[in-house]
Design a protein around this motif. Sequence first.
Motif, PDB file in Angstrom:
ATOM      1  N   ILE A  50      12.594  -1.931 -15.603  1.00 25.80           N
ATOM      2  CA  ILE A  50      13.971  -2.417 -15.723  1.00 25.80           C
ATOM      3  C   ILE A  50      14.121  -3.727 -14.969  1.00 25.80           C
ATOM      4  CG2 ILE A  50      16.374  -1.965 -15.082  1.00 25.80           C
ATOM      5  CD1 ILE A  50      15.740   1.040 -15.363  1.00 25.80           C
ATOM      6  N   CYS A  51      14.735  -4.695 -15.618  1.00 26.49           N
ATOM      7  CA  CYS A  51      15.146  -5.935 -14.965  1.00 26.49           C
ATOM      8  C   CYS A  51      16.659  -5.870 -14.822  1.00 26.49           C
ATOM      9  CB  CYS A  51      14.746  -7.144 -15.802  1.00 26.49           C
ATOM     10  SG  CYS A  51      15.315  -8.718 -15.110  1.00 26.49           S
ATOM     11  N   LEU A  52      17.146  -6.069 -13.604  1.00 23.53           N
ATOM     12  CA  LEU A  52      18.571  -5.955 -13.304  1.00 23.53           C
ATOM     13  C   LEU A  52      19.090  -7.260 -12.728  1.00 23.53           C
ATOM     14  CD1 LEU A  52      20.953  -3.754 -12.883  1.00 23.53           C
ATOM     15  CD2 LEU A  52      20.273  -3.928 -10.492  1.00 23.53           C
ATOM     16  N   SER A  53      20.280  -7.638 -13.165  1.00 22.51           N
ATOM     17  CA  SER A  53      20.938  -8.805 -12.589  1.00 22.51           C
ATOM     18  C   SER A  53      22.447  -8.633 -12.644  1.00 22.51           C
ATOM     19  CB  SER A  53      20.541 -10.080 -13.341  1.00 22.51           C
ATOM     20  OG  SER A  53      21.079 -11.215 -12.695  1.00 22.51           O
ATOM     21  N   VAL A  54      23.121  -9.311 -11.741  1.00 23.47           N
ATOM     22  CA  VAL A  54      24.584  -9.333 -11.765  1.00 23.47           C
ATOM     23  C   VAL A  54      24.985 -10.421 -12.763  1.00 23.47           C
ATOM     24  CG1 VAL A  54      26.690  -9.621 -10.410  1.00 23.47           C
ATOM     25  CG2 VAL A  54      24.696  -8.530  -9.375  1.00 23.47           C
ATOM     26  N   ASN A  55      24.819 -10.093 -13.998  1.00 26.77           N
ATOM     27  CA  ASN A  55      25.205 -10.902 -15.158  1.00 26.77           C
ATOM     28  C   ASN A  55      25.792  -9.916 -16.150  1.00 26.77           C
ATOM     29  OD1 ASN A  55      22.374 -12.663 -14.411  1.00 26.77           O
ATOM     30  ND2 ASN A  55      24.181 -13.850 -14.902  1.00 26.77           N
ATOM     31  N   ASP A  56      26.249 -10.416 -17.292  1.00 27.87           N
ATOM     32  CA  ASP A  56      26.728  -9.488 -18.308  1.00 27.87           C
ATOM     33  C   ASP A  56      25.587  -9.142 -19.263  1.00 27.87           C
ATOM     34  OD1 ASP A  56      26.808 -11.219 -20.769  1.00 27.87           O
ATOM     35  OD2 ASP A  56      28.341 -12.300 -19.634  1.00 27.87           O
ATOM     36  N   ALA A  57      25.797  -8.098 -20.040  1.00 31.48           N
ATOM     37  CA  ALA A  57      24.747  -7.590 -20.920  1.00 31.48           C
ATOM     38  C   ALA A  57      24.352  -8.593 -22.004  1.00 31.48           C
ATOM     39  CB  ALA A  57      25.188  -6.272 -21.560  1.00 31.48           C
ATOM     40  N   PHE A  58      25.281  -9.440 -22.434  1.00 30.56           N
ATOM     41  CA  PHE A  58      24.950 -10.450 -23.442  1.00 30.56           C
ATOM     42  C   PHE A  58      23.973 -11.473 -22.879  1.00 30.56           C
ATOM     43  CE2 PHE A  58      29.150  -8.878 -24.735  1.00 30.56           C
ATOM     44  CZ  PHE A  58      28.866  -8.479 -26.030  1.00 30.56           C
ATOM     45  N   VAL A  59      24.213 -11.891 -21.646  1.00 28.00           N
ATOM     46  CA  VAL A  59      23.327 -12.848 -20.975  1.00 28.00           C
ATOM     47  C   VAL A  59      21.945 -12.227 -20.772  1.00 28.00           C
ATOM     48  CG1 VAL A  59      22.912 -14.073 -18.795  1.00 28.00           C
ATOM     49  CG2 VAL A  59      25.161 -14.174 -19.878  1.00 28.00           C
ATOM     50  N   MET A  60      21.916 -10.985 -20.304  1.00 34.62           N
ATOM     51  CA  MET A  60      20.636 -10.327 -20.064  1.00 34.62           C
ATOM     52  C   MET A  60      19.850 -10.158 -21.364  1.00 34.62           C
ATOM     53  SD  MET A  60      20.314 -10.047 -16.867  1.00 34.62           S
ATOM     54  CE  MET A  60      18.940  -8.906 -16.679  1.00 34.62           C
ATOM     55  N   ASP A  61      20.535  -9.829 -22.433  1.00 38.24           N
ATOM     56  CA  ASP A  61      19.892  -9.677 -23.733  1.00 38.24           C
ATOM     57  C   ASP A  61      19.295 -11.007 -24.197  1.00 38.24           C
ATOM     58  OD1 ASP A  61      19.293  -8.165 -26.186  1.00 38.24           O
ATOM     59  OD2 ASP A  61      20.853  -9.405 -27.107  1.00 38.24           O
ATOM     60  N   ALA A  62      20.063 -12.071 -24.110  1.00 35.26           N
ATOM     61  CA  ALA A  62      19.582 -13.389 -24.533  1.00 35.26           C
ATOM     62  C   ALA A  62      18.398 -13.847 -23.683  1.00 35.26           C
ATOM     63  CB  ALA A  62      20.717 -14.409 -24.458  1.00 35.26           C
ATOM     64  N   TRP A  63      18.473 -13.611 -22.383  1.00 33.91           N
ATOM     65  CA  TRP A  63      17.391 -14.005 -21.488  1.00 33.91           C
ATOM     66  C   TRP A  63      16.124 -13.218 -21.802  1.00 33.91           C
ATOM     67  CZ3 TRP A  63      16.302 -12.165 -15.992  1.00 33.91           C
ATOM     68  CH2 TRP A  63      15.474 -13.057 -15.318  1.00 33.91           C
ATOM     69  N   GLY A  64      16.263 -11.925 -22.032  1.00 34.35           N
ATOM     70  CA  GLY A  64      15.118 -11.096 -22.389  1.00 34.35           C
ATOM     71  C   GLY A  64      14.475 -11.548 -23.688  1.00 34.35           C
ATOM     72  N   LYS A  65      15.295 -11.872 -24.675  1.00 33.72           N
ATOM     73  CA  LYS A  65      14.759 -12.354 -25.958  1.00 33.72           C
ATOM     74  C   LYS A  65      14.012 -13.661 -25.777  1.00 33.72           C
ATOM     75  CE  LYS A  65      17.989  -9.990 -28.983  1.00 33.72           C
ATOM     76  NZ  LYS A  65      19.229 -10.079 -29.749  1.00 33.72           N
ATOM     77  N   GLN A  66      14.553 -14.549 -24.952  1.00 31.87           N
ATOM     78  CA  GLN A  66      13.912 -15.846 -24.723  1.00 31.87           C
ATOM     79  C   GLN A  66      12.513 -15.676 -24.113  1.00 31.87           C
ATOM     80  OE1 GLN A  66      15.140 -18.559 -21.482  1.00 31.87           O
ATOM     81  NE2 GLN A  66      15.544 -20.031 -23.126  1.00 31.87           N
ATOM     82  N   HIS A  67      12.330 -14.614 -23.340  1.00 27.21           N
ATOM     83  CA  HIS A  67      11.052 -14.392 -22.652  1.00 27.21           C
ATOM     84  C   HIS A  67      10.212 -13.281 -23.283  1.00 27.21           C
ATOM     85  CE1 HIS A  67      11.496 -17.186 -19.302  1.00 27.21           C
ATOM     86  NE2 HIS A  67      12.791 -16.953 -19.442  1.00 27.21           N
ATOM     87  N   ASN A  68      10.573 -12.863 -24.512  1.00 27.49           N
ATOM     88  CA  ASN A  68       9.819 -11.821 -25.225  1.00 27.49           C
ATOM     89  C   ASN A  68       9.620 -10.581 -24.354  1.00 27.49           C
ATOM     90  OD1 ASN A  68       9.418 -13.424 -27.614  1.00 27.49           O
ATOM     91  ND2 ASN A  68       7.941 -14.594 -26.425  1.00 27.49           N
ATOM     92  N   ALA A  69      10.692 -10.161 -23.692  1.00 28.22           N
ATOM     93  CA  ALA A  69      10.650  -9.032 -22.762  1.00 28.22           C
ATOM     94  C   ALA A  69      10.918  -7.710 -23.476  1.00 28.22           C
ATOM     95  CB  ALA A  69      11.655  -9.258 -21.634  1.00 28.22           C
ATOM     96  N   ASP A  70      10.230  -7.495 -24.599  1.00 27.81           N
ATOM     97  CA  ASP A  70      10.463  -6.294 -25.411  1.00 27.81           C
ATOM     98  C   ASP A  70      10.161  -5.008 -24.654  1.00 27.81           C
ATOM     99  OD1 ASP A  70      11.112  -7.971 -27.551  1.00 27.81           O
ATOM    100  OD2 ASP A  70       9.036  -8.032 -28.244  1.00 27.81           O
ATOM    101  N   GLY A  71       9.214  -5.023 -23.751  1.00 27.42           N
ATOM    102  CA  GLY A  71       8.838  -3.820 -23.016  1.00 27.42           C
ATOM    103  C   GLY A  71       9.634  -3.595 -21.743  1.00 27.42           C
ATOM    104  N   ILE A  72      10.675  -4.395 -21.540  1.00 30.16           N
ATOM    105  CA  ILE A  72      11.482  -4.309 -20.330  1.00 30.16           C
ATOM    106  C   ILE A  72      12.940  -4.086 -20.710  1.00 30.16           C
ATOM    107  CG2 ILE A  72      12.282  -5.597 -18.302  1.00 30.16           C
ATOM    108  CD1 ILE A  72       9.534  -7.032 -18.362  1.00 30.16           C
ATOM    109  N   LEU A  73      13.584  -3.135 -20.054  1.00 31.49           N
ATOM    110  CA  LEU A  73      15.010  -2.891 -20.283  1.00 31.49           C
ATOM    111  C   LEU A  73      15.797  -3.882 -19.445  1.00 31.49           C
ATOM    112  CD1 LEU A  73      17.339  -1.250 -21.478  1.00 31.49           C
ATOM    113  CD2 LEU A  73      17.033   0.380 -19.590  1.00 31.49           C
ATOM    114  N   MET A  74      16.552  -4.730 -20.104  1.00 30.96           N
ATOM    115  CA  MET A  74      17.336  -5.780 -19.444  1.00 30.96           C
ATOM    116  C   MET A  74      18.731  -5.232 -19.168  1.00 30.96           C
ATOM    117  SD  MET A  74      15.012  -8.138 -19.370  1.00 30.96           S
ATOM    118  CE  MET A  74      15.857  -9.654 -18.939  1.00 30.96           C
ATOM    119  N   LEU A  75      18.989  -4.903 -17.901  1.00 29.58           N
ATOM    120  CA  LEU A  75      20.243  -4.257 -17.515  1.00 29.58           C
ATOM    121  C   LEU A  75      21.183  -5.197 -16.790  1.00 29.58           C
ATOM    122  CD1 LEU A  75      19.443  -0.708 -16.095  1.00 29.58           C
ATOM    123  CD2 LEU A  75      20.590  -1.290 -18.220  1.00 29.58           C
TER     124      LEU A  75
END
Length: 157
Positions: A72-97
């Motif tokens: 899990i990658c966690l940040s004090v951001n919103d879920a839309f930001v975390m989703d976009a950031w994960g997609k940009q880094h091909n983080a398919d195997g990581i839950l972006m929370l």
Amino acid sequence: MISTNSKLPEAILTARINGKMETLTTTQLFEDKKVVLFAVPGAFTPTCSEAHLPGFVALADQIKAKGIDSIICLSVNDAFVMDAWGKQHNADGILMLADGDASFTCAIGMNIDTGSFGGDRSVRYSMFVDDGVVKIVNKEEPGTFEVSDAQTMLDAL
């Protein structure tokens, strides 16, 4: 601040999963599971984007091979930001929370007030959690990136 052998508090976090907003509790995320959680001060920030997240993306398979159910990658951001950031880094195997209101981050004492930069944010850390109990915590000092990286976690598992 949370320490080893502490139980994670109950909290609600959010994620975009398959294009839908999902709310997930810490019980759902950690109960009966072995989880590596790493937190960053902010999505799309330099160290987070150039080293922290990419390191976990690169080593995700090796980390999971150690019996880890999820990363899990966690940040004090919103879920839309975390989703976009994960997609940009091909983080398919990581839950972006997202911990949008920093409630979980504050509850475990891993928050820092960044003032006008962004208010309450997370310090940089990684942890290994077994069935909701913290077994390893690697907390960075402000402005450093030395102990919360993916390789350090992989070596400790």
